[in-house]
Design an enzyme around this catalytic site. Sequence first.
Site, PDB file in Angstrom:
ATOM      1  N   CYS A  50       0.565  -1.621   0.088  1.00 47.77           N
ATOM      2  CA  CYS A  50       0.035  -0.448   0.197  1.00 47.77           C
ATOM      3  C   CYS A  50       1.042   0.927  -0.164  1.00 47.77           C
ATOM      4  O   CYS A  50       1.011   1.768  -0.977  1.00 47.77           O
ATOM      5  CB  CYS A  50      -1.443   0.023   1.180  1.00 47.77           C
ATOM      6  SG  CYS A  50      -1.964   0.840   1.438  1.00 47.77           S
ATOM      7  N   CYS A  55      -1.758   1.767  -2.856  1.00 49.87           N
ATOM      8  CA  CYS A  55      -2.448   3.224  -2.917  1.00 49.87           C
ATOM      9  C   CYS A  55      -1.680   4.303  -2.983  1.00 49.87           C
ATOM     10  O   CYS A  55      -2.397   5.762  -3.490  1.00 49.87           O
ATOM     11  CB  CYS A  55      -3.136   2.846  -2.024  1.00 49.87           C
ATOM     12  SG  CYS A  55      -3.534   0.983  -1.207  1.00 49.87           S
ATOM     13  N   LYS A  58       0.151   5.584  -5.923  1.00 50.47           N
ATOM     14  CA  LYS A  58      -1.178   5.393  -7.286  1.00 50.47           C
ATOM     15  C   LYS A  58      -1.764   6.739  -6.639  1.00 50.47           C
ATOM     16  O   LYS A  58      -1.467   7.478  -7.809  1.00 50.47           O
ATOM     17  CB  LYS A  58      -1.763   4.003  -6.660  1.00 50.47           C
ATOM     18  CG  LYS A  58      -3.054   3.865  -7.906  1.00 50.47           C
ATOM     19  CD  LYS A  58      -4.090   4.720  -7.423  1.00 50.47           C
ATOM     20  CE  LYS A  58      -5.086   4.507  -6.167  1.00 50.47           C
ATOM     21  NZ  LYS A  58      -5.219   3.393  -5.715  1.00 50.47           N
ATOM     22  N   TYR A 193      -8.925  -2.913 -10.781  1.00 42.24           N
ATOM     23  CA  TYR A 193      -8.230  -1.721 -11.076  1.00 42.24           C
ATOM     24  C   TYR A 193      -7.172  -0.723 -11.381  1.00 42.24           C
ATOM     25  O   TYR A 193      -7.343  -0.458 -11.544  1.00 42.24           O
ATOM     26  CB  TYR A 193      -7.847  -2.141  -9.259  1.00 42.24           C
ATOM     27  CG  TYR A 193      -9.560  -2.188  -7.930  1.00 42.24           C
ATOM     28  CD1 TYR A 193      -9.930  -0.924  -7.462  1.00 42.24           C
ATOM     29  CD2 TYR A 193     -10.031  -3.572  -8.294  1.00 42.24           C
ATOM     30  CE1 TYR A 193     -10.763  -1.629  -6.402  1.00 42.24           C
ATOM     31  CE2 TYR A 193     -10.984  -3.810  -7.445  1.00 42.24           C
ATOM     32  CZ  TYR A 193     -11.946  -2.971  -6.501  1.00 42.24           C
ATOM     33  OH  TYR A 193     -12.344  -3.266  -5.525  1.00 42.24           O
ATOM     34  N   GLU A 197      -7.036   2.329 -13.388  1.00 42.40           N
ATOM     35  CA  GLU A 197      -5.953   3.753 -12.928  1.00 42.40           C
ATOM     36  C   GLU A 197      -4.715   3.818 -13.647  1.00 42.40           C
ATOM     37  O   GLU A 197      -4.646   4.600 -13.927  1.00 42.40           O
ATOM     38  CB  GLU A 197      -6.217   3.422 -11.167  1.00 42.40           C
ATOM     39  CG  GLU A 197      -7.074   3.530 -10.318  1.00 42.40           C
ATOM     40  CD  GLU A 197      -7.303   2.801  -8.860  1.00 42.40           C
ATOM     41  OE1 GLU A 197      -7.843   2.665  -8.400  1.00 42.40           O
ATOM     42  OE2 GLU A 197      -5.866   1.946  -8.727  1.00 42.40           O
ATOM     43  N   HIS A 452     -26.621  22.154  -0.697  1.00 41.88           N
ATOM     44  CA  HIS A 452     -26.614  23.329  -1.492  1.00 41.88           C
ATOM     45  C   HIS A 452     -25.762  24.282  -2.295  1.00 41.88           C
ATOM     46  O   HIS A 452     -24.736  25.066  -1.379  1.00 41.88           O
ATOM     47  CB  HIS A 452     -28.045  23.428  -1.852  1.00 41.88           C
ATOM     48  CG  HIS A 452     -28.547  24.300  -2.905  1.00 41.88           C
ATOM     49  ND1 HIS A 452     -28.714  22.691  -4.346  1.00 41.88           N
ATOM     50  CD2 HIS A 452     -28.230  25.212  -4.184  1.00 41.88           C
ATOM     51  CE1 HIS A 452     -28.601  23.807  -5.510  1.00 41.88           C
ATOM     52  NE2 HIS A 452     -28.440  24.859  -5.376  1.00 41.88           N
ATOM     53  N   GLU A 457     -25.935  16.215  -2.664  1.00 45.72           N
ATOM     54  CA  GLU A 457     -27.250  16.404  -2.908  1.00 45.72           C
ATOM     55  C   GLU A 457     -28.182  15.362  -3.422  1.00 45.72           C
ATOM     56  O   GLU A 457     -29.280  15.227  -3.059  1.00 45.72           O
ATOM     57  CB  GLU A 457     -27.691  17.624  -2.170  1.00 45.72           C
ATOM     58  CG  GLU A 457     -27.499  18.331  -3.974  1.00 45.72           C
ATOM     59  CD  GLU A 457     -27.957  19.693  -4.313  1.00 45.72           C
ATOM     60  OE1 GLU A 457     -28.761  20.242  -3.041  1.00 45.72           O
ATOM     61  OE2 GLU A 457     -27.080  20.827  -4.584  1.00 45.72           O
TER      62      GLU A 457
HETATM   63  P1  NDP Z   1      -8.620  -7.573 -11.065  1.00 39.54           P
HETATM   64  O1  NDP Z   1      -8.509  -8.636  -9.961  1.00 39.54           O
HETATM   65  O2  NDP Z   1      -8.992  -6.287 -10.197  1.00 39.54           O
HETATM   66  O3  NDP Z   1      -8.493  -7.209 -12.421  1.00 39.54           O
HETATM   67  C1  NDP Z   1      -7.867  -7.990 -13.030  1.00 39.54           C
HETATM   68  C2  NDP Z   1      -7.876  -7.278 -14.251  1.00 39.54           C
HETATM   69  O4  NDP Z   1      -6.553  -8.507 -15.051  1.00 39.54           O
HETATM   70  C3  NDP Z   1      -9.113  -8.390 -15.115  1.00 39.54           C
HETATM   71  O5  NDP Z   1      -9.439  -7.355 -16.184  1.00 39.54           O
HETATM   72  C4  NDP Z   1      -8.584  -9.836 -15.452  1.00 39.54           C
HETATM   73  O6  NDP Z   1     -10.098  -9.880 -16.692  1.00 39.54           O
HETATM   74  C5  NDP Z   1      -7.657  -9.619 -15.863  1.00 39.54           C
HETATM   75  N1  NDP Z   1      -6.884 -10.818 -16.151  1.00 39.54           N
HETATM   76  C6  NDP Z   1      -6.623 -11.560 -15.330  1.00 39.54           C
HETATM   77  N2  NDP Z   1      -5.810 -12.458 -15.471  1.00 39.54           N
HETATM   78  C7  NDP Z   1      -6.067 -12.626 -17.060  1.00 39.54           C
HETATM   79  C8  NDP Z   1      -5.014 -13.303 -18.198  1.00 39.54           C
HETATM   80  N3  NDP Z   1      -4.537 -14.248 -17.621  1.00 39.54           N
HETATM   81  N4  NDP Z   1      -4.862 -12.675 -19.482  1.00 39.54           N
HETATM   82  C9  NDP Z   1      -5.822 -11.615 -19.543  1.00 39.54           C
HETATM   83  N5  NDP Z   1      -5.991 -11.018 -18.668  1.00 39.54           N
HETATM   84  C10 NDP Z   1      -6.465 -10.824 -17.238  1.00 39.54           C
HETATM   85  O7  NDP Z   1      -6.796  -6.673 -10.450  1.00 39.54           O
HETATM   86  P2  NDP Z   1      -5.468  -5.621 -10.548  1.00 39.54           P
HETATM   87  O8  NDP Z   1      -4.108  -6.113 -10.870  1.00 39.54           O
HETATM   88  O9  NDP Z   1      -6.618  -4.522 -11.167  1.00 39.54           O
HETATM   89  O10 NDP Z   1      -5.927  -5.466  -9.114  1.00 39.54           O
HETATM   90  C11 NDP Z   1      -5.282  -6.641  -7.617  1.00 39.54           C
HETATM   91  C12 NDP Z   1      -6.573  -6.064  -6.728  1.00 39.54           C
HETATM   92  O11 NDP Z   1      -5.283  -5.165  -5.698  1.00 39.54           O
HETATM   93  C13 NDP Z   1      -7.584  -5.553  -7.228  1.00 39.54           C
HETATM   94  O12 NDP Z   1      -8.786  -6.385  -6.961  1.00 39.54           O
HETATM   95  C14 NDP Z   1      -7.801  -4.681  -5.912  1.00 39.54           C
HETATM   96  O13 NDP Z   1      -8.404  -5.428  -4.821  1.00 39.54           O
HETATM   97  C15 NDP Z   1      -6.346  -4.631  -5.327  1.00 39.54           C
HETATM   98  N6  NDP Z   1      -6.789  -3.079  -5.628  1.00 39.54           N
HETATM   99  C16 NDP Z   1      -7.026  -2.322  -5.248  1.00 39.54           C
HETATM  100  C17 NDP Z   1      -7.147  -0.641  -5.622  1.00 39.54           C
HETATM  101  C18 NDP Z   1      -8.320   0.108  -4.898  1.00 39.54           C
HETATM  102  O14 NDP Z   1      -8.791  -0.544  -3.869  1.00 39.54           O
HETATM  103  N7  NDP Z   1      -8.537   1.819  -5.529  1.00 39.54           N
HETATM  104  C19 NDP Z   1      -6.370  -0.214  -6.429  1.00 39.54           C
HETATM  105  C20 NDP Z   1      -5.068  -1.339  -7.277  1.00 39.54           C
HETATM  106  C21 NDP Z   1      -5.663  -2.601  -6.710  1.00 39.54           C
HETATM  107  P3  NDP Z   1     -11.245 -11.293 -15.808  1.00 39.54           P
HETATM  108  O15 NDP Z   1     -12.183  -9.387 -15.598  1.00 39.54           O
HETATM  109  O16 NDP Z   1     -11.655 -11.483 -17.784  1.00 39.54           O
HETATM  110  O17 NDP Z   1     -10.887 -12.366 -15.086  1.00 39.54           O
END
Ligand code: NDP
Length: 472
Positions: A50, A55, A58, A193, A197, A452, A457
Amino acid sequence: MSSPQNNHRNYDFDLFVIGAGSGGVRCARIAASHGARVAIAESRHWGGTCVNLGCVPKKLFVRASTFSDLFKESHGFGWSTPSVTHDWARLIEAKNHEITRLNGIYTSLLEKAGVTLFTGHARFLDPNTIQIDPSELAPHAISRTITAERIVIATGSTPTRPDFPGAEFAITSDEAFYLSQRPASVVIVGGGYIGVEFAGIFAGLGSQVDLIYRRDLPLYGFDEDLRKSLADAITLRGITQHTSTNIRHITCDSSSYVVTLDNGYTLKTACVFLATGRHPKIDKLGLENTAITTATAGRIVVDDHNQTTQKGVYAIGDVTDRINLTPVAIAEGHTLADMLFSSSSPRQWSYNTTPKAVFFSPPLASVGLTEAEAAQKGDVDIYMTHFTPLHHTLSEQKVPKTLIKLVVDHKSQKVVGAHIFGDDAPEILQSVAIAVTAELTKADFDRTIGIHPTSAEELVTLRTCTRTTRMT
Ligand code: NDP
């Protein structure tokens, strides 16, 4: 539950925490405050993902990227801005400076709480014995062995790299925070995510961004209307979305990478960024020397009290791969420390109303059930509005509309979900999460006076039911 006085003293410590990220640090500090003799080991970064690779940096990058919008919008309010440029190296330097400050704050908080700090890689020799070896953070450390009555694994997660030809040319978020130059163009794989982002960050700073994901909309699992609003905003920000496809391979020539997609499309780019999920970090932990069970992708199996299948060993946060968010890891660490070392009842948390936010520009935030999830449980009334925020009436920019959506259980009239896309959505939604956690009704929202003029709101002025979605 046991008090520190009851712990027998044959061990070096009452509690040993492996990993000084958000969850581990909270657990160690609270346990020490209850009088336990606590130690913590960190191999890479004090403060964990984080603070160092997630976080915090980022959010600073997101902030940096939004100035380009503000410069443009200011013209509608009478400002003239000369041509503006961005210095990536200065951003990285300032960010690193802040992260170093935070690393110091984390170690000092632990020390002030009376926690003993070890720098190095910890691994189990047996369920009560840890060996600490040299690591990235302490390459010349001398290995030593520590015993503890209880051990908490709080090692977090690490980026997942899918296996395809040329995957080794791609970076992940770990490297993105330390790039020496901002790439002129980036192909980002993953519509979760991190993909969303970083697409917003790089586009805002001036890179050409292509975002590739396997679904028809980004952010699978979020409310459908929120996902549609986000997809429109991604396009409006100048990012090209390649939906329902995946990366097939990457090749490299002297000056660029060539990305070939499943649909046959090819993209030439300066950088390929894999944002394809994260998995628990359990490598070289010596789990084979314990009775700890792991499941898919290395997830450490725990019960409702964060107890692993090895008596006396617990796991919290991303390494258990449940809700992988910093505040959840903190809550788990705090509760576990209370449960182990305090005679008062551990704090109760409402994990099923954990709010979530994604920091695109504008950001989005959600709490509770999506419309589809709620409709599985019963009929739901949807209250929804799309509008242009007041300040954009003068900004002369084509901006995404704000979305505010309430999901209301038809029978009880409880607000079971709230979803916001637009400026300040995470800041607004944190308060709405209290209302949803408290199971307030639509009538409670209706009798609340608005502030407001604000976007928020709208949450208390949504009078007309947009639709009733029948149980599926
Ligand atoms: P996510 O699980 O959010 O997203 C992963 C993405 O990668 C999805 O679109 C998924 O597709 C895709 N994917 C997974 N495997 C493959 C593959 N083999 N080939 C192609 N695409 C693939 O993971 P992130 O890496 O974005 O983030 C990890 C975690 O970190 C999040 O789940 C969250 O818990 C945390 N995080 C939180 C944040 C916040 O609170 N703002 C910011 C950043 C991270 P599909 O949907 O088709 O499976």
